[in-house]
Write a protein that holds these residues in place. Structure first.
Motif, PDB file in Angstrom:
ATOM      1  N   GLN A   1       0.819  -1.203   0.000  1.00 56.83           N
ATOM      2  CA  GLN A   1       0.000   0.000   0.000  1.00 56.83           C
ATOM      3  C   GLN A   1       0.856   1.257   0.000  1.00 56.83           C
ATOM      4  OE1 GLN A   1      -2.437   0.421   3.497  1.00 56.83           O
ATOM      5  NE2 GLN A   1      -0.821  -0.258   4.892  1.00 56.83           N
ATOM      6  N   GLU A   2       0.270   2.288  -0.555  1.00 51.91           N
ATOM      7  CA  GLU A   2       0.866   3.620  -0.570  1.00 51.91           C
ATOM      8  C   GLU A   2      -0.260   4.589  -0.241  1.00 51.91           C
ATOM      9  OE1 GLU A   2       2.749   6.706  -3.848  1.00 51.91           O
ATOM     10  OE2 GLU A   2       3.094   4.548  -4.090  1.00 51.91           O
ATOM     11  N   ARG A   3      -0.099   5.315   0.885  1.00 49.94           N
ATOM     12  CA  ARG A   3      -1.202   6.166   1.309  1.00 49.94           C
ATOM     13  C   ARG A   3      -0.709   7.340   2.136  1.00 49.94           C
ATOM     14  NH1 ARG A   3      -2.991   5.333   6.618  1.00 49.94           N
ATOM     15  NH2 ARG A   3      -2.123   3.527   7.723  1.00 49.94           N
ATOM     16  N   GLY A   4      -1.632   8.271   2.358  1.00 53.74           N
ATOM     17  CA  GLY A   4      -1.316   9.423   3.180  1.00 53.74           C
ATOM     18  C   GLY A   4      -1.549   9.124   4.652  1.00 53.74           C
ATOM     19  N   VAL A   5      -0.782   9.805   5.517  1.00 55.25           N
ATOM     20  CA  VAL A   5      -0.913   9.659   6.966  1.00 55.25           C
ATOM     21  C   VAL A   5      -1.020  11.051   7.573  1.00 55.25           C
ATOM     22  CG1 VAL A   5       0.175   8.855   9.091  1.00 55.25           C
ATOM     23  CG2 VAL A   5       0.417   7.522   6.980  1.00 55.25           C
ATOM     24  N   TYR A   6      -2.061  11.290   8.361  1.00 55.38           N
ATOM     25  CA  TYR A   6      -2.250  12.594   8.990  1.00 55.38           C
ATOM     26  C   TYR A   6      -1.408  12.704  10.264  1.00 55.38           C
ATOM     27  CZ  TYR A   6      -6.158  13.321   5.806  1.00 55.38           C
ATOM     28  OH  TYR A   6      -6.927  13.478   4.680  1.00 55.38           O
ATOM     29  N   ASP A   7      -1.222  13.938  10.716  1.00 56.37           N
ATOM     30  CA  ASP A   7      -0.403  14.203  11.897  1.00 56.37           C
ATOM     31  C   ASP A   7      -0.853  13.395  13.110  1.00 56.37           C
ATOM     32  OD1 ASP A   7       1.558  15.885  10.980  1.00 56.37           O
ATOM     33  OD2 ASP A   7       0.395  17.717  11.301  1.00 56.37           O
ATOM     34  N   TRP A   8      -2.184  13.287  13.305  1.00 55.03           N
ATOM     35  CA  TRP A   8      -2.690  12.655  14.525  1.00 55.03           C
ATOM     36  C   TRP A   8      -2.339  11.166  14.617  1.00 55.03           C
ATOM     37  CZ3 TRP A   8      -6.048   8.645  13.778  1.00 55.03           C
ATOM     38  CH2 TRP A   8      -6.724   8.589  12.546  1.00 55.03           C
ATOM     39  N   SER A   9      -2.010  10.514  13.482  1.00 54.27           N
ATOM     40  CA  SER A   9      -1.633   9.095  13.523  1.00 54.27           C
ATOM     41  C   SER A   9      -0.200   8.861  13.064  1.00 54.27           C
ATOM     42  CB  SER A   9      -2.584   8.271  12.646  1.00 54.27           C
ATOM     43  OG  SER A   9      -2.499   8.682  11.290  1.00 54.27           O
ATOM     44  N   ALA A  10       0.552   9.931  12.835  1.00 53.17           N
ATOM     45  CA  ALA A  10       1.916   9.785  12.302  1.00 53.17           C
ATOM     46  C   ALA A  10       2.814   8.995  13.245  1.00 53.17           C
ATOM     47  CB  ALA A  10       2.512  11.166  12.030  1.00 53.17           C
ATOM     48  N   SER A  11       2.609   9.122  14.555  1.00 46.72           N
ATOM     49  CA  SER A  11       3.482   8.434  15.519  1.00 46.72           C
ATOM     50  C   SER A  11       3.384   6.914  15.403  1.00 46.72           C
ATOM     51  CB  SER A  11       3.121   8.868  16.944  1.00 46.72           C
ATOM     52  OG  SER A  11       1.771   8.530  17.237  1.00 46.72           O
ATOM     53  N   GLN A  12       2.320   6.405  14.799  1.00 44.61           N
ATOM     54  CA  GLN A  12       2.172   4.959  14.648  1.00 44.61           C
ATOM     55  C   GLN A  12       3.012   4.410  13.493  1.00 44.61           C
ATOM     56  OE1 GLN A  12      -2.008   4.224  14.159  1.00 44.61           O
ATOM     57  NE2 GLN A  12      -2.578   5.183  16.105  1.00 44.61           N
ATOM     58  N   TRP A  13       3.516   5.308  12.601  1.00 46.21           N
ATOM     59  CA  TRP A  13       4.187   4.850  11.392  1.00 46.21           C
ATOM     60  C   TRP A  13       5.552   5.505  11.156  1.00 46.21           C
ATOM     61  CZ3 TRP A  13       1.477   0.905   9.565  1.00 46.21           C
ATOM     62  CH2 TRP A  13       0.097   0.872   9.801  1.00 46.21           C
ATOM     63  N   GLU A  14       6.014   6.345  12.065  1.00 47.75           N
ATOM     64  CA  GLU A  14       7.211   7.147  11.809  1.00 47.75           C
ATOM     65  C   GLU A  14       8.480   6.307  11.675  1.00 47.75           C
ATOM     66  OE1 GLU A  14       6.283  11.502  13.775  1.00 47.75           O
ATOM     67  OE2 GLU A  14       7.010   9.890  15.069  1.00 47.75           O
ATOM     68  N   THR A  15       8.530   5.140  12.324  1.00 44.28           N
ATOM     69  CA  THR A  15       9.691   4.258  12.208  1.00 44.28           C
ATOM     70  C   THR A  15       9.222   2.863  11.810  1.00 44.28           C
ATOM     71  OG1 THR A  15       9.636   3.490  14.503  1.00 44.28           O
ATOM     72  CG2 THR A  15      10.833   5.548  14.063  1.00 44.28           C
ATOM     73  N   ARG A  16      10.166   2.060  11.357  1.00 46.20           N
ATOM     74  CA  ARG A  16       9.838   0.689  10.952  1.00 46.20           C
ATOM     75  C   ARG A  16       9.308  -0.109  12.145  1.00 46.20           C
ATOM     76  NH1 ARG A  16      12.126  -1.753   6.362  1.00 46.20           N
ATOM     77  NH2 ARG A  16      11.716  -4.008   6.189  1.00 46.20           N
ATOM     78  N   GLU A  17       9.931   0.110  13.330  1.00 49.20           N
ATOM     79  CA  GLU A  17       9.500  -0.605  14.529  1.00 49.20           C
ATOM     80  C   GLU A  17       8.079  -0.208  14.925  1.00 49.20           C
ATOM     81  OE1 GLU A  17      12.328   0.959  14.134  1.00 49.20           O
ATOM     82  OE2 GLU A  17      13.671  -0.795  14.004  1.00 49.20           O
ATOM     83  N   GLN A  18       7.774   1.112  14.835  1.00 49.34           N
ATOM     84  CA  GLN A  18       6.419   1.563  15.158  1.00 49.34           C
ATOM     85  C   GLN A  18       5.404   0.990  14.164  1.00 49.34           C
ATOM     86  OE1 GLN A  18       7.259   5.748  15.028  1.00 49.34           O
ATOM     87  NE2 GLN A  18       7.347   5.958  17.272  1.00 49.34           N
ATOM     88  N   ALA A  19       5.792   0.935  12.898  1.00 46.37           N
ATOM     89  CA  ALA A  19       4.895   0.378  11.885  1.00 46.37           C
ATOM     90  C   ALA A  19       4.619  -1.095  12.162  1.00 46.37           C
ATOM     91  CB  ALA A  19       5.501   0.555  10.499  1.00 46.37           C
ATOM     92  N   GLU A  20       5.676  -1.855  12.547  1.00 40.62           N
ATOM     93  CA  GLU A  20       5.484  -3.278  12.831  1.00 40.62           C
ATOM     94  C   GLU A  20       4.589  -3.479  14.048  1.00 40.62           C
ATOM     95  OE1 GLU A  20       8.180  -7.308  13.539  1.00 40.62           O
ATOM     96  OE2 GLU A  20       9.121  -5.423  12.930  1.00 40.62           O
ATOM     97  N   GLN A  21       4.758  -2.619  15.064  1.00 39.92           N
ATOM     98  CA  GLN A  21       3.918  -2.713  16.252  1.00 39.92           C
ATOM     99  C   GLN A  21       2.454  -2.392  15.913  1.00 39.92           C
ATOM    100  OE1 GLN A  21       5.240  -0.205  19.453  1.00 39.92           O
ATOM    101  NE2 GLN A  21       3.641  -0.889  20.865  1.00 39.92           N
ATOM    102  N   THR A  22       2.250  -1.387  15.073  1.00 36.43           N
ATOM    103  CA  THR A  22       0.885  -1.024  14.665  1.00 36.43           C
ATOM    104  C   THR A  22       0.228  -2.156  13.876  1.00 36.43           C
ATOM    105  OG1 THR A  22       1.493   1.319  14.580  1.00 36.43           O
ATOM    106  CG2 THR A  22      -0.500   0.647  13.391  1.00 36.43           C
ATOM    107  N   LEU A  23       0.982  -2.770  12.965  1.00 33.86           N
ATOM    108  CA  LEU A  23       0.441  -3.886  12.183  1.00 33.86           C
ATOM    109  C   LEU A  23       0.098  -5.071  13.081  1.00 33.86           C
ATOM    110  CD1 LEU A  23       2.810  -3.802   9.065  1.00 33.86           C
ATOM    111  CD2 LEU A  23       0.417  -3.073   9.175  1.00 33.86           C
TER     112      LEU A  23
END
Length: 662
Positions: free
Chosen positions: A232-254
């Protein structure tokens, strides 16, 4: 004028016998019965005669009574106030024939409406009819063409429709929506593939933006679970950016989004990110590119355990633990052969595609029938219907019945405020004949044969519509009239003892054929209808509690119309009777003129059984030159079918004519 109400009441009852039977229910494709009584209702009809009992209560005594020999008499009902151009009525109880013709002018006819014709026949072999109308082309229609047809027989089951047109539209900015695809289904497999695209204003409505977003996913079965691949390729708003800012955060969110499912079902999940990129932007909407795989293991056991517990403990189903487990097992036996979906949006456009194939759901379908049988709702369903459903599903599996639906459509909103339509839809079924044979071999009645066609097109400044409809079924007239009678008798708003008596008599009369024809043109409406019963005596008995009626006929002189009712038995010695001997009868009132036997020599119109028989295409017992069934002009074998809508129109037009007389 004393008995206009009585004339209209007798006329209304006759119309119920002659035309009402042609507006009754008809079988649907799966051999069920329905009714058009509700469809034929209107405020005018309901206000005129809500029930047979109301008609009976409004039936006044005759204007004239002519006593004859052997207990016979002729009752004359006059109507000097009616403004209908022509009314012809006839009924012969011994031959079971009833007929009516109404012709009148249409006041304030819509200038856009030019002409219409319809014809319908209901008999013991089926229901058929056709209809057409021509009207002034609506201003908002620039051009239009529709062609649809379908057929279900022992050999084929197919449908096809195309539509094109250009219409005026105030839809706003220009845009286009296109779609095409297909669905293929058997008793054990389901497949579908297709695409949808939208651009311009239509694309903007889907949420497409100029930045561009995309999603691709696929789901596959494995030996011990499932694999989900997502790009996927998509936009991320400021309010949820902290969930995706790093690879580790992205893996935790998934893990939170996808892994929790496995945990809830007692299984495990493993998530692997193969591509990650987060682009922070000052605009407040950042860009995320992500490609990952989720491996699910052991969740089928959890699905089965939870579903087994729910079914076994449910008060709605009477299932043991083992029976519930068997049903739950059919759910996890489903096999995902293909499950792929992709969507991309960019620059105000949207494109989506899918390809899905699911296998081995035949056992699940059978389990659903078992579940229905075990359900508390099974008391509301006939056991025979459930068994037929099971047999039908097994027959589909045995012959590999395959149904396919294909579609293609395009709708465009142009810059000059027009909408252009181009659409096609078709369906067909393979191995249909073998499926019907399998049903019959297992004592299940196949579906009724049905065929129809509908065309509409603009030509010059006119819009013309033509339609035909035909259903073939054994004993259809009897089944239809019984269904209609049951529907009326079960309606508390119109039910009464008189209604029950009339509807019971009608259902026991053994209807053989009913026909109705109508035409509207040049400011004139013409409605003609008739019916043939095997035994009409019980229906005739409901017309009067005190005399035995053998027939009816109408006659006109100037603006006056009279209905002549022939009575076989007045219950007295009519050769010597006077008014005082019969004034206790409901057909005699204080203002009724009684002509004693031997004191009159008038000749009255009699029911024209030859004409009625010819109209219905049946043989007349009283005719010296018997017409063979179907040889008459417009007989039941020669009139194609249109459907319940046109016959409801006949009832409506007739009721409106009656109401204008009141």
């Amino acid at each position: 004028m004393r008995s206009g109400g009585g004339y209209r009441a007798l006329l209304a009852v006759l119309l119920v016998a002659a035309v009402g039977v042609a507006t009754i229910g008809m079988p649907v494709v799966n051999s069920g019965m329905t009714t058009t009584a509700e469809a034929a209702e209107s405020p005018e009809i309901a206000e005129s005669y809500d029930s047979v009992s109301q008609v009976d209560s409004e039936r006044d005594p005759a204007d004239e009574v002519y006593l004859g020999e052997n207990g016979s008499a002729v009752l004359q009902y006059d109507d000097d106030e009616g403004d209908v151009n022509q009314i012809d009525l006839g009924m012969d109880v011994s031959e079971g024939l009833a007929y009516m013709l109404v012709v009148d002018d249409i006041e304030d006819q819509d200038e856009e409406f030019q002409e219409a014709n319809f014809s319908a026949v209901l008999d013991q072999s089926g229901f058929s009819g056709d209809g057409s109308f021509v009207m002034e082309q609506p201003e908002e229609v620039e051009n239009f063409e529709l062609d649809a047809s379908g057929e279900v027989t022992d050999e084929t089951n197919e449908f096809e429709a195309t539509a094109t047109g250009t219409f005026e539209s105030q839809g706003g900015a220009a845009g286009t929506v296109d779609t095409d695809g297909q669905i293929t289904a058997t008793a054990d497999r389901f497949e579908t593939s297709g695409s949808v695209s939208a651009d311009g204003a239509a694309g903007a409505m889907t949420g497409a933006n100029s930045e561009g977003e995309s999603l691709d996913l696929s789901l596959n079965d494995t030996s011990d679970g499932y694999t989900l691949d997502v790009t996927q390729e998509r936009g991320v708003y400021d309010w949820s950016a902290s969930q995706w800012e790093t690879r580790e955060q992205a893996e935790q969110t998934l893990q939170q989004q996808y892994g929790s499912l496995a945990t809830d079902l007692g299984g495990t999940s493993e998530i692997e990110i193969s591509n990650y990129n987060f682009e922070e932007r000052s605009s407040g909407q950042h860009k995320l590119e992500l490609e990952f795989t989720v491996e699910y293991t052991g969740i089928d056991d959890g699905i089965e355990q939870q579903l087994t517990t729910v079914l076994a403990n449910s008060e709605e189903y009477d299932l043991s633990q083992s029976e519930a487990a068997e049903v739950a097992g059919t759910v996890t036996d489903l096999e995902i052969q293909t499950f792929e979906f992709s969507m991309a949006t960019s620059g105000g456009s949207m494109d989506a595609e899918w390809d899905i194939a699911i296998d081995n759901y035949g056992e699940l379908s059978l389990a659903m029938i078992d579940l229905a049988e075990a359900s508390s709702m099974s008391e509301e369903m006939a056991q025979e219907d459930l068994e037929d459903a099971r047999t039908a599903l097994e027959a589909q599996q045995a012959v590999d019945l395959q149904s396919e639906i294909k579609w293609s459509a395009s709708v465009e909103q142009t810059s000059d405020q027009k909408m252009e339509l181009d659409a096609e839809l078709s369906s067909n079924t393979e191995n249909w004949a073998a499926y019907i044979d399998e049903l019959e071999a297992n004592d299940v009645d196949p579906q009724n044969d049905v065929s129809f066609s509908l065309t509409a097109n603009t030509d010059g400044d006119e819009l013309a519509v033509d339609a035909q409809f035909e259903i073939e079924a054994e004993d259809m007239a009897s089944q239809a009239i019984n269904s209609w009678a049951n529907s009326v008798q079960n309606n508390p708003t119109t039910m009464s003892s008189d209604t029950d008596e009339f509807m019971t008599a009608l259902s026991e009369s053994e209807l053989e054929v009913a026909r109705v024809d109508g035409n509207i043109a040049d400011g004139t409406v013409r409605v003609e209808g008739g019916a043939k019963f095997e035994n009409m005596s019980k229906v005739a008995d409901t017309f009067s509690d005190s005399v035995s009626i053998s027939g009816m006929a109408s006659g006109s002189a100037g603006n006056s119309t009279s209905l002549y009712v022939y009575v076989d038995d007045m219950g007295v010695d009519t050769e010597s009777a006077t008014k005082s001997d019969i004034e206790h009868l409901d057909v005699v009132g204080s203002e009724t003129t009684v002509h004693e036997a031997g004191e009159w020599d008038e000749e009255f119109p009699e029911p024209d059984t030859d004409a009625m028989s010819e109209y219905l295409g049946v043989a007349s017992e009283k005719s010296s030159e018997s017409n063979e069934s179907g040889d008459g002009d417009g007989g039941s074998d020669t009139v194609p079918g249109f459907g319940v809508g046109v016959t409801a129109i006949a009832g409506l037009l007739t009721a409106l004519v009656l109401r204008r007389q009141a």
